[in-house]
Design a protein around this motif. Sequence first.
Motif, PDB file in Angstrom:
ATOM      1  N   GLY A 174     151.309 102.151  24.255  1.00 32.79           N
ATOM      2  CA  GLY A 174     152.709 102.534  24.113  1.00 32.79           C
ATOM      3  C   GLY A 174     153.372 102.087  22.831  1.00 32.79           C
ATOM      4  N   GLY A 175     152.604 101.513  21.909  1.00 30.66           N
ATOM      5  CA  GLY A 175     153.166 101.041  20.649  1.00 30.66           C
ATOM      6  C   GLY A 175     153.136 102.100  19.568  1.00 30.66           C
ATOM      7  N   SER A 176     153.681 101.733  18.417  1.00 30.16           N
ATOM      8  CA  SER A 176     153.740 102.625  17.268  1.00 30.16           C
ATOM      9  C   SER A 176     152.844 102.069  16.169  1.00 30.16           C
ATOM     10  CB  SER A 176     155.184 102.728  16.771  1.00 30.16           C
ATOM     11  OG  SER A 176     155.257 103.559  15.642  1.00 30.16           O
ATOM     12  N   ALA A 177     151.887 102.892  15.711  1.00 30.63           N
ATOM     13  CA  ALA A 177     150.951 102.434  14.689  1.00 30.63           C
ATOM     14  C   ALA A 177     150.622 103.559  13.721  1.00 30.63           C
ATOM     15  CB  ALA A 177     149.677 101.916  15.337  1.00 30.63           C
ATOM     16  N   TRP A 178     150.290 103.166  12.508  1.00 26.71           N
ATOM     17  CA  TRP A 178     149.879 104.063  11.427  1.00 26.71           C
ATOM     18  C   TRP A 178     148.668 103.407  10.795  1.00 26.71           C
ATOM     19  CZ3 TRP A 178     149.412 102.736   6.314  1.00 26.71           C
ATOM     20  CH2 TRP A 178     149.325 103.773   5.371  1.00 26.71           C
ATOM     21  N   ALA A 179     147.650 104.171  10.438  1.00 25.15           N
ATOM     22  CA  ALA A 179     146.429 103.579   9.881  1.00 25.15           C
ATOM     23  C   ALA A 179     145.965 104.316   8.637  1.00 25.15           C
ATOM     24  CB  ALA A 179     145.320 103.592  10.921  1.00 25.15           C
ATOM     25  N   ARG A 180     145.305 103.544   7.769  1.00 28.69           N
ATOM     26  CA  ARG A 180     144.780 104.108   6.531  1.00 28.69           C
ATOM     27  C   ARG A 180     143.632 103.231   6.028  1.00 28.69           C
ATOM     28  NH1 ARG A 180     148.208 105.635   1.229  1.00 28.69           N
ATOM     29  NH2 ARG A 180     147.943 107.664   2.155  1.00 28.69           N
ATOM     30  N   ALA A 181     142.667 103.878   5.385  1.00 29.01           N
ATOM     31  CA  ALA A 181     141.625 103.140   4.675  1.00 29.01           C
ATOM     32  C   ALA A 181     142.255 102.547   3.425  1.00 29.01           C
ATOM     33  CB  ALA A 181     140.479 104.059   4.287  1.00 29.01           C
ATOM     34  N   LEU A 182     141.912 101.301   3.124  1.00 31.91           N
ATOM     35  CA  LEU A 182     142.493 100.654   1.946  1.00 31.91           C
ATOM     36  C   LEU A 182     141.573  99.573   1.420  1.00 31.91           C
ATOM     37  CD1 LEU A 182     144.934 100.173   0.030  1.00 31.91           C
ATOM     38  CD2 LEU A 182     145.795  98.564   1.735  1.00 31.91           C
ATOM     39  N   ALA A 222     156.194 106.569   6.938  1.00 32.75           N
ATOM     40  CA  ALA A 222     155.825 106.867   8.321  1.00 32.75           C
ATOM     41  C   ALA A 222     156.568 106.020   9.337  1.00 32.75           C
ATOM     42  CB  ALA A 222     154.312 106.677   8.499  1.00 32.75           C
ATOM     43  N   LEU A 223     156.776 104.735   9.028  1.00 36.96           N
ATOM     44  CA  LEU A 223     157.301 103.803  10.035  1.00 36.96           C
ATOM     45  C   LEU A 223     158.652 103.190   9.697  1.00 36.96           C
ATOM     46  CD1 LEU A 223     154.013 101.831  10.815  1.00 36.96           C
ATOM     47  CD2 LEU A 223     155.010 103.721  12.131  1.00 36.96           C
ATOM     48  N   ALA A 265     156.431  97.996  15.071  1.00 38.63           N
ATOM     49  CA  ALA A 265     155.629  99.119  14.596  1.00 38.63           C
ATOM     50  C   ALA A 265     154.668  98.516  13.579  1.00 38.63           C
ATOM     51  CB  ALA A 265     156.510 100.168  13.942  1.00 38.63           C
ATOM     52  N   VAL A 266     153.401  98.936  13.612  1.00 40.02           N
ATOM     53  CA  VAL A 266     152.405  98.271  12.783  1.00 40.02           C
ATOM     54  C   VAL A 266     151.647  99.269  11.906  1.00 40.02           C
ATOM     55  CG1 VAL A 266     150.465  96.672  12.768  1.00 40.02           C
ATOM     56  CG2 VAL A 266     152.123  96.553  14.624  1.00 40.02           C
ATOM     57  N   ALA A 267     151.674  99.016  10.600  1.00 37.00           N
ATOM     58  CA  ALA A 267     150.853  99.747   9.648  1.00 37.00           C
ATOM     59  C   ALA A 267     149.544  98.983   9.523  1.00 37.00           C
ATOM     60  CB  ALA A 267     151.551  99.830   8.293  1.00 37.00           C
ATOM     61  N   LEU A 268     148.451  99.682   9.704  1.00 36.85           N
ATOM     62  CA  LEU A 268     147.125  99.067   9.731  1.00 36.85           C
ATOM     63  C   LEU A 268     146.291  99.564   8.565  1.00 36.85           C
ATOM     64  CD1 LEU A 268     146.681 100.020  13.442  1.00 36.85           C
ATOM     65  CD2 LEU A 268     147.266  97.743  12.620  1.00 36.85           C
ATOM     66  N   ALA A 269     145.729  98.644   7.819  1.00 40.13           N
ATOM     67  CA  ALA A 269     144.871  99.017   6.700  1.00 40.13           C
ATOM     68  C   ALA A 269     143.567  98.246   6.792  1.00 40.13           C
ATOM     69  CB  ALA A 269     145.566  98.703   5.380  1.00 40.13           C
ATOM     70  N   ASP A 270     142.485  98.933   6.486  1.00 42.52           N
ATOM     71  CA  ASP A 270     141.168  98.300   6.475  1.00 42.52           C
ATOM     72  C   ASP A 270     140.272  99.112   5.550  1.00 42.52           C
ATOM     73  OD1 ASP A 270     139.667  96.194   8.564  1.00 42.52           O
ATOM     74  OD2 ASP A 270     138.319  97.586   7.558  1.00 42.52           O
ATOM     75  N   ILE A 271     139.323  98.469   4.940  1.00 43.90           N
ATOM     76  CA  ILE A 271     138.401  99.200   4.073  1.00 43.90           C
ATOM     77  C   ILE A 271     137.581 100.199   4.887  1.00 43.90           C
ATOM     78  CG2 ILE A 271     136.473  97.554   4.150  1.00 43.90           C
ATOM     79  CD1 ILE A 271     136.498  98.081   0.943  1.00 43.90           C
ATOM     80  N   ASP A 272     137.412  99.913   6.167  1.00 41.55           N
ATOM     81  CA  ASP A 272     136.713 100.812   7.086  1.00 41.55           C
ATOM     82  C   ASP A 272     137.754 101.613   7.864  1.00 41.55           C
ATOM     83  OD1 ASP A 272     135.400 102.030   9.223  1.00 41.55           O
ATOM     84  OD2 ASP A 272     134.122 100.296   9.621  1.00 41.55           O
ATOM     85  N   GLU A 273     137.938 102.858   7.452  1.00 44.48           N
ATOM     86  CA  GLU A 273     138.987 103.694   8.039  1.00 44.48           C
ATOM     87  C   GLU A 273     138.822 103.861   9.549  1.00 44.48           C
ATOM     88  OE1 GLU A 273     141.377 107.812   7.110  1.00 44.48           O
ATOM     89  OE2 GLU A 273     139.388 107.554   6.246  1.00 44.48           O
ATOM     90  N   ALA A 274     137.594 103.982  10.015  1.00 42.73           N
ATOM     91  CA  ALA A 274     137.358 104.194  11.447  1.00 42.73           C
ATOM     92  C   ALA A 274     137.868 103.023  12.279  1.00 42.73           C
ATOM     93  CB  ALA A 274     135.877 104.439  11.715  1.00 42.73           C
ATOM     94  N   THR A 275     137.670 101.807  11.797  1.00 41.68           N
ATOM     95  CA  THR A 275     138.128 100.655  12.577  1.00 41.68           C
ATOM     96  C   THR A 275     139.650 100.532  12.534  1.00 41.68           C
ATOM     97  OG1 THR A 275     137.821  99.065  10.766  1.00 41.68           O
ATOM     98  CG2 THR A 275     135.960  99.381  12.279  1.00 41.68           C
ATOM     99  N   ALA A 276     140.256 100.890  11.411  1.00 34.57           N
ATOM    100  CA  ALA A 276     141.723 100.875  11.337  1.00 34.57           C
ATOM    101  C   ALA A 276     142.299 101.875  12.333  1.00 34.57           C
ATOM    102  CB  ALA A 276     142.188 101.202   9.920  1.00 34.57           C
ATOM    103  N   HIS A 277     141.706 103.057  12.391  1.00 32.68           N
ATOM    104  CA  HIS A 277     142.188 104.073  13.329  1.00 32.68           C
ATOM    105  C   HIS A 277     141.924 103.664  14.777  1.00 32.68           C
ATOM    106  CE1 HIS A 277     143.824 107.162  10.742  1.00 32.68           C
ATOM    107  NE2 HIS A 277     142.842 106.915   9.903  1.00 32.68           N
ATOM    108  N   ALA A 278     140.812 102.984  15.026  1.00 36.74           N
ATOM    109  CA  ALA A 278     140.530 102.515  16.391  1.00 36.74           C
ATOM    110  C   ALA A 278     141.594 101.516  16.840  1.00 36.74           C
ATOM    111  CB  ALA A 278     139.132 101.895  16.456  1.00 36.74           C
ATOM    112  N   THR A 279     142.006 100.629  15.952  1.00 35.91           N
ATOM    113  CA  THR A 279     143.067  99.678  16.291  1.00 35.91           C
ATOM    114  C   THR A 279     144.377 100.417  16.536  1.00 35.91           C
ATOM    115  OG1 THR A 279     141.989  97.943  14.986  1.00 35.91           O
ATOM    116  CG2 THR A 279     144.301  97.600  15.541  1.00 35.91           C
ATOM    117  N   ALA A 280     144.666 101.412  15.713  1.00 34.20           N
ATOM    118  CA  ALA A 280     145.886 102.215  15.901  1.00 34.20           C
ATOM    119  C   ALA A 280     145.861 102.929  17.246  1.00 34.20           C
ATOM    120  CB  ALA A 280     146.035 103.219  14.764  1.00 34.20           C
TER     121      ALA A 280
END
Length: 86
Positions: A55-63, A81-82, A33-48
């Motif tokens: 079929g994977g588990s992901a959580w994203a946030r701007a950071l 979340a994870l 399960a992967v928590a994803l953080a990026d200064i650009d929230e849109a790209t973090a969510h795109a990766t999620a």
Amino acid sequence: MAEDMTGKTAFVTGAGSGMARETALELAAAGAAVALADIDEATAHATAETISGDGGSAWARALDVSDSAAVTAAVAAAEAALGPLD
């Protein structure tokens, strides 16, 4: 990535692009399960969305990792979340 990461939780910063995005995708493909953080929230969510679509588990946030309070809050939210980070 040859190692089975099933049942593990990872936190990847800069996960919206480049090597960090590829690392996040590899961790997810290995079962984490992967928590994803990026200064650009849109790209973090795109990766999620890519991880979830596969079929994977992901959580994203701007950071902004230069903000230590924000990092602490993001880690706590990711764990809520994870599950605990490995």
